[in-house]
Design a protein around this motif. Structure first.
Motif, PDB file in Angstrom:
ATOM      1  N   TYR A   1      -9.214   5.332 -11.303  1.00 47.84           N
ATOM      2  CA  TYR A   1      -8.667   6.600 -10.815  1.00 47.84           C
ATOM      3  C   TYR A   1      -7.438   6.324  -9.963  1.00 47.84           C
ATOM      4  O   TYR A   1      -7.363   5.306  -9.270  1.00 47.84           O
ATOM      5  CB  TYR A   1      -9.714   7.332  -9.958  1.00 47.84           C
TER       6      TYR A   1
ATOM      7  N   PHE B   1      -0.826   7.261  -9.348  1.00 48.41           N
ATOM      8  CA  PHE B   1       0.175   6.584 -10.187  1.00 48.41           C
ATOM      9  C   PHE B   1       1.538   7.265 -10.080  1.00 48.41           C
ATOM     10  O   PHE B   1       2.210   7.536 -11.075  1.00 48.41           O
ATOM     11  CB  PHE B   1      -0.315   6.514 -11.637  1.00 48.41           C
TER      12      PHE B   1
ATOM     13  N   HIS C   1       4.677   1.771 -10.936  1.00 50.18           N
ATOM     14  CA  HIS C   1       5.291   0.467 -10.642  1.00 50.18           C
ATOM     15  C   HIS C   1       4.360  -0.676 -11.057  1.00 50.18           C
ATOM     16  O   HIS C   1       3.241  -0.442 -11.537  1.00 50.18           O
ATOM     17  CB  HIS C   1       5.659   0.365  -9.156  1.00 50.18           C
TER      18      HIS C   1
ATOM     19  N   GLY D   1       2.510  -2.690  -9.551  1.00 50.03           N
ATOM     20  CA  GLY D   1       1.161  -2.735  -8.957  1.00 50.03           C
ATOM     21  C   GLY D   1       0.191  -1.894  -9.769  1.00 50.03           C
ATOM     22  O   GLY D   1      -0.953  -2.278  -9.998  1.00 50.03           O
ATOM     23  N   HIS D   2       0.675  -0.752 -10.248  1.00 53.13           N
ATOM     24  CA  HIS D   2      -0.152   0.114 -11.102  1.00 53.13           C
ATOM     25  C   HIS D   2      -0.409  -0.570 -12.453  1.00 53.13           C
ATOM     26  O   HIS D   2      -1.543  -0.593 -12.950  1.00 53.13           O
ATOM     27  CB  HIS D   2       0.558   1.443 -11.355  1.00 53.13           C
TER      28      HIS D   2
ATOM     29  N   ILE E   1      -3.044  -3.558 -12.208  1.00 52.91           N
ATOM     30  CA  ILE E   1      -4.475  -3.223 -12.137  1.00 52.91           C
ATOM     31  C   ILE E   1      -4.943  -2.616 -13.457  1.00 52.91           C
ATOM     32  O   ILE E   1      -6.058  -2.911 -13.909  1.00 52.91           O
ATOM     33  CB  ILE E   1      -4.796  -2.308 -10.934  1.00 52.91           C
TER      34      ILE E   1
ATOM     35  N   SER F   1      -4.755  11.681 -10.783  1.00 49.02           N
ATOM     36  CA  SER F   1      -4.951  12.771  -9.823  1.00 49.02           C
ATOM     37  C   SER F   1      -3.962  13.913 -10.073  1.00 49.02           C
ATOM     38  O   SER F   1      -2.758  13.669 -10.146  1.00 49.02           O
ATOM     39  CB  SER F   1      -4.758  12.265  -8.396  1.00 49.02           C
TER      40      SER F   1
ATOM     41  N   LYS G   1      -6.174  14.982  -1.206  1.00 45.29           N
ATOM     42  CA  LYS G   1      -6.147  13.588  -0.732  1.00 45.29           C
ATOM     43  C   LYS G   1      -5.113  13.402   0.369  1.00 45.29           C
ATOM     44  O   LYS G   1      -4.965  12.326   0.933  1.00 45.29           O
ATOM     45  CB  LYS G   1      -5.794  12.663  -1.911  1.00 45.29           C
TER      46      LYS G   1
ATOM     47  N   LYS H   1      -1.853  13.618  -0.195  1.00 44.12           N
ATOM     48  CA  LYS H   1      -0.680  12.947  -0.776  1.00 44.12           C
ATOM     49  C   LYS H   1       0.227  14.003  -1.416  1.00 44.12           C
ATOM     50  O   LYS H   1      -0.246  14.983  -1.976  1.00 44.12           O
ATOM     51  CB  LYS H   1      -1.120  11.951  -1.867  1.00 44.12           C
TER      52      LYS H   1
ATOM     53  N   GLU I   1      -7.803  13.885 -12.837  1.00 42.64           N
ATOM     54  CA  GLU I   1      -8.762  13.748 -11.744  1.00 42.64           C
ATOM     55  C   GLU I   1      -8.481  14.918 -10.806  1.00 42.64           C
ATOM     56  O   GLU I   1      -7.406  14.999 -10.222  1.00 42.64           O
ATOM     57  CB  GLU I   1      -8.592  12.438 -10.989  1.00 42.64           C
TER      58      GLU I   1
ATOM     59  N   TRP J   1     -13.219  14.862  -6.040  1.00 44.05           N
ATOM     60  CA  TRP J   1     -13.898  13.599  -5.711  1.00 44.05           C
ATOM     61  C   TRP J   1     -15.172  13.445  -6.542  1.00 44.05           C
ATOM     62  O   TRP J   1     -15.536  12.361  -6.971  1.00 44.05           O
ATOM     63  CB  TRP J   1     -14.252  13.552  -4.221  1.00 44.05           C
TER      64      TRP J   1
ATOM     65  N   PHE K   1     -16.935   3.287  -3.441  1.00 42.50           N
ATOM     66  CA  PHE K   1     -17.652   3.945  -4.543  1.00 42.50           C
ATOM     67  C   PHE K   1     -18.966   3.239  -4.865  1.00 42.50           C
ATOM     68  O   PHE K   1     -19.537   3.423  -5.931  1.00 42.50           O
ATOM     69  CB  PHE K   1     -16.734   4.031  -5.772  1.00 42.50           C
TER      70      PHE K   1
ATOM     71  N   ARG L   1      -4.968  -5.887  -4.521  1.00 47.97           N
ATOM     72  CA  ARG L   1      -3.757  -5.095  -4.752  1.00 47.97           C
ATOM     73  C   ARG L   1      -2.600  -6.046  -5.006  1.00 47.97           C
ATOM     74  O   ARG L   1      -2.650  -7.225  -4.651  1.00 47.97           O
ATOM     75  CB  ARG L   1      -3.445  -4.257  -3.498  1.00 47.97           C
TER      76      ARG L   1
HETATM   77  N1  C2G Z   1      -2.584  -0.471  -6.531  1.00 47.03           N
HETATM   78  C1  C2G Z   1      -2.509  -1.862  -6.543  1.00 47.03           C
HETATM   79  N2  C2G Z   1      -1.452  -2.469  -5.958  1.00 47.03           N
HETATM   80  C2  C2G Z   1      -0.463  -1.740  -5.378  1.00 47.03           C
HETATM   81  C3  C2G Z   1      -0.535  -0.329  -5.370  1.00 47.03           C
HETATM   82  C4  C2G Z   1      -1.618   0.291  -5.964  1.00 47.03           C
HETATM   83  O1  C2G Z   1      -3.398  -2.548  -7.079  1.00 47.03           O
HETATM   84  N3  C2G Z   1       0.579  -2.390  -4.816  1.00 47.03           N
HETATM   85  C5  C2G Z   1      -3.747   0.146  -7.160  1.00 47.03           C
HETATM   86  C6  C2G Z   1      -4.595   0.930  -6.166  1.00 47.03           C
HETATM   87  O2  C2G Z   1      -5.475   0.047  -5.474  1.00 47.03           O
HETATM   88  C7  C2G Z   1      -5.343   1.909  -7.069  1.00 47.03           C
HETATM   89  C8  C2G Z   1      -4.334   2.135  -8.218  1.00 47.03           C
HETATM   90  O3  C2G Z   1      -3.340   1.095  -8.125  1.00 47.03           O
HETATM   91  O4  C2G Z   1      -6.534   1.305  -7.597  1.00 47.03           O
HETATM   92  C9  C2G Z   1      -3.648   3.475  -8.107  1.00 47.03           C
HETATM   93  O5  C2G Z   1      -3.036   3.538  -6.826  1.00 47.03           O
HETATM   94  P1  C2G Z   1      -2.701   5.000  -6.233  1.00 47.03           P
HETATM   95  O6  C2G Z   1      -1.935   5.758  -7.247  1.00 47.03           O
HETATM   96  O7  C2G Z   1      -2.182   4.847  -4.854  1.00 47.03           O
HETATM   97  O8  C2G Z   1      -4.179   5.623  -6.191  1.00 47.03           O
HETATM   98  P2  C2G Z   1      -4.875   6.428  -5.000  1.00 47.03           P
HETATM   99  O9  C2G Z   1      -3.967   7.495  -4.506  1.00 47.03           O
HETATM  100  O10 C2G Z   1      -5.427   5.428  -4.082  1.00 47.03           O
HETATM  101  O11 C2G Z   1      -6.034   7.209  -5.813  1.00 47.03           O
HETATM  102  O12 C2G Z   1     -10.423   8.796  -6.531  1.00 47.03           O
HETATM  103  C10 C2G Z   1      -9.633   7.658  -6.269  1.00 47.03           C
HETATM  104  C11 C2G Z   1      -8.200   8.041  -5.957  1.00 47.03           C
HETATM  105  O13 C2G Z   1      -7.707   8.962  -6.909  1.00 47.03           O
HETATM  106  C12 C2G Z   1      -7.348   6.788  -5.934  1.00 47.03           C
END
Ligand code: C2G
Length: 129
Positions: free
Chosen positions: A7, A10, A14, A16-17, A20, A36, A44, A46, A71, A74, A99, A113
């Protein structure tokens, strides 16, 4: 086959997304990514720059993603596990333990991360121009 779910917002997609998503897809045969909605992001706390429809289309276009879904609350995780016959739920380590209440239904995986990149950091750098 094994189904993995994750979840996230995104926003400003980038590396990081991508990291994972790629790592989680390697844990099973199918990866479902719940993106989301803008309304859920308000819950959230955001405010994404990229609208939900575009964030969903970008995630759906990634070769490691089999299905992108909205999404919007919650509480949907427990329903999603049943709907998509999920075996593994994976999240970045910033969600470590959050979770674990679902561990009766799925295997929980929290991955490190990616350092040096985040949407917040990108916004800060861009605001300097
Ligand atoms: N992520 C990562 N490394 C980063 C940035 C983000 O591994 N530098 C991962 C986060 O840990 C997450 C995924 O990318 O698992 C998505 O990050 P976000 O879009 O920030 O997600 P978030 O707002 O935390 O939403 O119900 C759960 C929430 O919806 C999670």
């Amino acid at each position: 086959g094994k189904t993995v779910i994750t979840y996230g917002t995104f926003d400003l997609f980038h590396i990081g997304h991508l990291n994972i998503i790629k790592r989680l897809s390697a844990l099973g045969d199918r990866l479902v990514v719940a993106v989301s909605t803008d309304e859920f992001n308000a819950i959230k706390g955001k405010r994404p720059i990229v609208p939900y429809e575009q964030r969903l289309e970008i995630v759906q276009s990634i070769k490691y993603v089999d299905l992108a879904i909205p999404e919007d609350r919650w509480s949907q995780k427990r329903e999603d596990i049943v709907t998509y016959d999920v075996d593994i739920m994976g999240m970045g380590a910033d969600w470590e333990g959050k979770f674990d209440d679902l561990s009766d239904q799925v295997e929980l995986v929290y991955l490190p991360r990616t350092d040096g990149i985040s949407t917040t950091e990108m916004k800060r750098v861009l605001s300097a121009f």
